[in-house]
Motif scaffolding. Structure first.
Motif, PDB file in Angstrom:
ATOM      1  N   TYR A 117       0.806  -1.231   0.000  1.00  0.00           N
ATOM      2  CA  TYR A 117       0.000   0.000   0.000  1.00  0.00           C
ATOM      3  C   TYR A 117       0.839   1.282   0.000  1.00  0.00           C
ATOM      4  CZ  TYR A 117       0.856   0.667   5.023  1.00  0.00           C
ATOM      5  OH  TYR A 117       1.449   0.874   6.237  1.00  0.00           O
ATOM      6  N   ASP A 118       2.087   1.222   0.521  1.00  0.00           N
ATOM      7  CA  ASP A 118       2.895   2.456   0.595  1.00  0.00           C
ATOM      8  C   ASP A 118       3.926   2.517  -0.532  1.00  0.00           C
ATOM      9  OD1 ASP A 118       4.289   0.331   1.608  1.00  0.00           O
ATOM     10  OD2 ASP A 118       5.193   1.412   3.281  1.00  0.00           O
ATOM     11  N   ILE A 119       3.439   2.335  -1.775  1.00  0.00           N
ATOM     12  CA  ILE A 119       4.347   2.377  -2.928  1.00  0.00           C
ATOM     13  C   ILE A 119       4.882   3.789  -3.149  1.00  0.00           C
ATOM     14  CG2 ILE A 119       4.302   2.296  -5.470  1.00  0.00           C
ATOM     15  CD1 ILE A 119       2.808  -0.353  -5.207  1.00  0.00           C
ATOM     16  N   PHE A 120       4.120   4.781  -2.737  1.00  0.00           N
ATOM     17  CA  PHE A 120       4.609   6.157  -2.893  1.00  0.00           C
ATOM     18  C   PHE A 120       4.207   6.972  -1.668  1.00  0.00           C
ATOM     19  CE2 PHE A 120       0.388   5.987  -4.652  1.00  0.00           C
ATOM     20  CZ  PHE A 120      -0.226   7.141  -4.186  1.00  0.00           C
ATOM     21  N   ALA A 121       4.875   8.112  -1.484  1.00  0.00           N
ATOM     22  CA  ALA A 121       4.540   9.051  -0.416  1.00  0.00           C
ATOM     23  C   ALA A 121       4.329  10.421  -1.046  1.00  0.00           C
ATOM     24  CB  ALA A 121       5.670   9.110   0.605  1.00  0.00           C
ATOM     25  N   ILE A 122       3.426  11.194  -0.444  1.00  0.00           N
ATOM     26  CA  ILE A 122       3.174  12.555  -0.924  1.00  0.00           C
ATOM     27  C   ILE A 122       3.825  13.523   0.055  1.00  0.00           C
ATOM     28  CG2 ILE A 122       1.376  14.280  -1.317  1.00  0.00           C
ATOM     29  CD1 ILE A 122      -0.397  11.885  -2.232  1.00  0.00           C
ATOM     30  N   ARG A 123       4.553  14.472  -0.480  1.00  0.00           N
ATOM     31  CA  ARG A 123       5.343  15.382   0.348  1.00  0.00           C
ATOM     32  C   ARG A 123       4.813  16.809   0.234  1.00  0.00           C
ATOM     33  NH1 ARG A 123      11.044  14.056  -0.868  1.00  0.00           N
ATOM     34  NH2 ARG A 123      10.388  12.190   0.259  1.00  0.00           N
ATOM     35  N   VAL A 124       4.650  17.459   1.380  1.00  0.00           N
ATOM     36  CA  VAL A 124       4.307  18.884   1.429  1.00  0.00           C
ATOM     37  C   VAL A 124       5.560  19.618   1.888  1.00  0.00           C
ATOM     38  CG1 VAL A 124       2.795  20.646   2.409  1.00  0.00           C
ATOM     39  CG2 VAL A 124       1.946  18.315   2.081  1.00  0.00           C
ATOM     40  N   ILE A 125       6.072  20.514   1.026  1.00  0.00           N
ATOM     41  CA  ILE A 125       7.302  21.254   1.345  1.00  0.00           C
ATOM     42  C   ILE A 125       6.948  22.732   1.495  1.00  0.00           C
ATOM     43  CG2 ILE A 125       9.636  21.825   0.598  1.00  0.00           C
ATOM     44  CD1 ILE A 125       9.468  19.209  -1.115  1.00  0.00           C
ATOM     45  N   LEU A 126       7.143  23.249   2.706  1.00  0.00           N
ATOM     46  CA  LEU A 126       6.723  24.609   3.051  1.00  0.00           C
ATOM     47  C   LEU A 126       7.860  25.611   2.912  1.00  0.00           C
ATOM     48  CD1 LEU A 126       4.831  23.632   6.327  1.00  0.00           C
ATOM     49  CD2 LEU A 126       3.776  24.188   4.128  1.00  0.00           C
ATOM     50  N   ASP A 127       7.523  26.792   2.447  1.00  0.00           N
ATOM     51  CA  ASP A 127       8.474  27.911   2.416  1.00  0.00           C
ATOM     52  C   ASP A 127       8.239  28.718   3.686  1.00  0.00           C
ATOM     53  OD1 ASP A 127      10.139  29.980   1.891  1.00  0.00           O
ATOM     54  OD2 ASP A 127       9.106  30.718   0.097  1.00  0.00           O
ATOM     55  N   SER A 128       8.939  28.370   4.748  1.00  0.00           N
ATOM     56  CA  SER A 128       8.686  28.975   6.066  1.00  0.00           C
ATOM     57  C   SER A 128       9.889  29.743   6.568  1.00  0.00           C
ATOM     58  CB  SER A 128       8.343  27.893   7.097  1.00  0.00           C
ATOM     59  OG  SER A 128       7.155  27.238   6.780  1.00  0.00           O
TER      60      SER A 128
END
Length: 730
Positions: free
Chosen positions: A266-277
């Motif tokens: 089920y974890d073939i891919f991961a979604i990443r949130v990259i913040l400009d902080s």
């Protein structure tokens, strides 16, 4: 210049623009010109151009690992000191040209190259040396990893035998090192390439499955991210979102470990949130985004990972959550800032950018612990490599001392591992402890966030079964060392007991006694014998019975020994007039009942003893014979005390004299003259060897007794040019 070299240089120059100033880029250009001038366009046997390899390694250092000028230059020059070229420079010249840091990195790589690690046996002692070399300057590791990544990308140019060795070594050492240093994508690519060459069918199967499901994944990602993007924009966040597919090797390992087909991973891919902080609001921004995501999608609290509050020891920071997305599919989402993402992408190298050119304190601590383990002379290299390769990929857990100090340990660590993490002595004497106020045993497996207090006892000692549940290398190596120390102490005690008993029984302690005992008790080492005596596994009374029985058969008089070993008529002619324990030797060498040993050539007047041989009767040796020690230790029951009997008969004995000194004209004539004037001496042979104005000589003569020999040696000493005169054994 060849077009491929020019193209590679332009690619490196472009990569350098990301992190280097103009003056630093000029230094890199100067290093390239220097390397090209030395290496020109020479090729290795494989057909690969050396300077092209150097350029591509330097580009990996610059673009994919993100190191600075010195490391990029080291990547460019890493072949220069080793190739057999007319202009090959030394390290001093390189330091003058490019500074001490470049030299230090290149010398570190020289240590590794000297081990021939491309084909080193995984079970060899060279692995200890290799790991010690790598555990020095971290940049040596990083540049070497870049070099190995380039090798893996061009592995098809190597022979089949080398391909397997390089791939196995990479999976055991360089990939785990890349992972430990935070270079997750380098680690993934290395392992994917290892799988490709070691198990091509498995690699191709996963590759084909990923290709077939690519469109489906893209559609799922688009559907998943849409509501999150809208909410983040409405809250005013600056961000980007991207999906990253799991490495082929990781997917295959999951399929193999869980026994499931590709479709059920089920974890073939991961979604990443990259913040400009902004730096001061990084953590709060990440937690806000986590809140927004888990409001939209149901989270699995068991799979939540907080690497922001307490980063990993390699500096990795990120929030991981597993949520139930569209179509009831579980998906991992990773939340981090741009700085955190760069540290995650480029690992330890990013610390040079954000921390002024130094590794994190935790990383330095880890490298120091590796050095400490490797410098243990009793380390089993095979065990260390296996543990290193296994433990490096384990998740970390965080636990606390009673004072609130945080300790990092690998997942699965026991209370005993924690005790050894505090101090070796605490581990050695650990009897249990308290976890969050409740009593637990040594075997208790620790969990994240627990507070631990250790109970100790001075009577406690490390046990062999501790190795069944100790996880960390530090704990396991200390337990093994303590067990060895304890065994050695017991063995020393056992030896003292045996020596004391033998003295009481009036039995001489020697090698023959020990050999007899080892053979009887079927042991290999004397230490095992002593240990068993100390621990009372061997009763000293049984030793006494064994040795006393043997002694009674061996302790015979000289007369009895000879009677047992010689013909009756010869034995009757033997003279024991010097007492029952002494064979009296006449100075007549024609006496058939004994022979003078040629190994030491005894002369009338020497201290002597007889030795009963199996097939040659009695041989007479000097007490100073080079073989005497061995005979007395191994065969004391065959030694016959012997004395000379004075006689009026004049008999000759052969003696060998060694001469040395400064070469003089007519030295041989002078030696011959001294001997010829002495009517009692007969010369058998003379040999003189001259080199560089000095000589070594061997003189064989017949003399009447020891006094006669010493008189002759004094006369030879007075000859001009002779500096040293001595008697030889044979």
């Amino acid at each position: 210049m060849d077009k491929s070299i020019e193209k590679a240089w332009l690619a490196l120059a472009e990569a350098c623009k990301e992190n280097l100033q103009e003056n630093e880029r000029q230094e890199v250009r100067r290093a390239f010109d220097y390397a090209y001038d030395i290496l020109e366009e020479r090729k290795w046997k494989s057909g690969e151009t050396i300077i092209l390899h150097s350029l591509e390694v330097a580009e990996v250092v610059a673009r994919e690992i993100g190191l600075g000028m010195d490391s990029i230059i080291a990547g460019l020059l890493h072949n220069v000191p080793y190739e057999d070229v007319p202009k090959r420079p030394g390290f001093n010249e390189i330091e003058e040209m490019f500074g001490p840091f470049v030299r230090a990195i290149l010398e570190g790589m020289a240590k590794i190259n000297a081990l021939g690690t491309d084909t080193v046996d995984l079970h060899s002692e060279n692995y200890r040396k290799l790991m010690l070399a790598l555990a020095g300057d971290v940049r040596v590791i990083l540049v070497k990893i870049a070099d190995r990544l380039h090798v893996m990308r061009h592995l098809e140019t190597y022979s089949d035998d080398s391909i397997r060795k390089i791939a196995v070594e990479t999976s055991h050492l360089y990939a785990p090192l890349a992972h430990r240093l935070g270079l997750y994508y380098v680690n993934s690519e290395m392992l994917d390439l290892c799988l490709k060459y070691l198990s091509p069918e498995a690699y191709q199967h996963v590759f084909d499955c990923l290709k077939e499901s690519e469109t489906e994944r893209k559609n799922f990602v688009a559907e998943f991210v849409k509501p999150i993007e809208e909410k983040l924009k409405s809250k005013g966040f600056k961000f980007e979102m991207k999906a990253r597919t799991k490495a082929i090797n990781s997917i295959w390992n999951k399929m193999k470990k869980s026994g499931i087909p590709f479709e059920e991973v089920y974890d073939i891919f991961a979604i990443r949130v990259i913040l400009d902080s902004e730096p001061q609001s990084e953590k709060s921004d990440c937690w806000q985004v986590y809140s927004i995501v888990t409001e939209e999608y149901q989270a699995n609290p068991e799979r939540m990972r907080d690497w922001i509050t307490v980063p990993k020891s390699n500096g990795y920071e990120s929030l991981h959550a597993t949520v139930l997305g569209p179509n009831k599919k579980w998906v991992e989402i990773q939340i981090r800032t741009q700085r955190m993402d760069e540290v995650a992408e480029k690992g330890l190298a990013a610390h040079w950018k954000y921390k002024g050119g130094s590794a994190s304190a935790e990383m330095e601590k880890w490298l120091a612990s590796v050095r400490e383990i490797l410098e243990n002379p009793e380390l089993n290299v095979v065990d260390f490599i296996d543990e290193f390769n296994t433990n490096i990929y384990k998740d970390e857990i965080f636990v606390f001392t009673p004072k609130g100090d945080l300790k990092r340990l690998p997942a699965g660590a026991s209370l005993l591992d924690f005790a050894y993490e505090i101090h070796s002595a605490v581990g050695d004497h650990c009897v249990g402890g308290m976890v969050d106020g409740r009593k637990v045993t040594l075997r208790y497996q620790l969990k994240n966030g627990e507070q631990i207090a250790i109970d100790t006892s001075n009577n406690q000692k490390p046990k062999l079964d501790w190795l069944d549940f100790a996880v960390t290398s530090k704990a396991r190596n200390r337990i093994k060392a303590s067990l060895n120390e304890e065994r050695k102490r017991e063995a020393d005690n056992g030896k003292e007991i045996l020596l004391r008993k033998l003295k009481n029984w009036k039995i001489e302690y020697n090698d023959e006694v020990i050999r007899t005992l080892l053979k009887h008790y079927r042991l290999k080492l004397a230490q095992d014998l002593y240990y068993n005596i100390s621990t009372e596994k061997i009763d000293t009374l049984s030793i006494k019975e064994l040795l006393t029985a043997k002694g009674e058969t061996e302790q015979q008089s000289a007369r009895q020994k000879l009677a047992d070993n010689m013909a009756t008529d010869q034995f009757k002619e033997m003279d024991f007039s010097g007492g029952d324990d002494y064979l009296v030797i006449d100075n007549n060498i024609k006496d058939v009942n004994h022979k003078l040993a040629q190994c030491c050539n005894p002369i009338f007047g020497d201290d002597i003893f007889g030795f009963v041989t199996i097939s040659e009767g009695i041989k007479i040796h000097r007490r100073t014979c080079p073989n005497a020690k061995q005979m007395f230790e191994r065969y004391p029951y065959r030694i016959i005390p012997a004395k000379w009997r004075d006689s009026d008969k004049k008999t000759s004995f052969q003696a060998t004299i060694r001469l040395s000194g400064i070469e003089e004209v007519g030295i041989v004539a002078q030696i011959s003259n001294v001997i010829s004037k002495d009517v009692g001496v007969s010369m058998r042979s003379i040999a003189i060897d001259s080199t560089g104005g000095e000589f070594l000589g061997t003189l064989r003569v017949y003399v009447q007794n020891i006094d006669h020999l010493e008189f002759l040696m004094r006369k030879l000493q007075h000859i001009k040019g002779i500096q040293h005169v001595s008697r030889a054994d044979g």
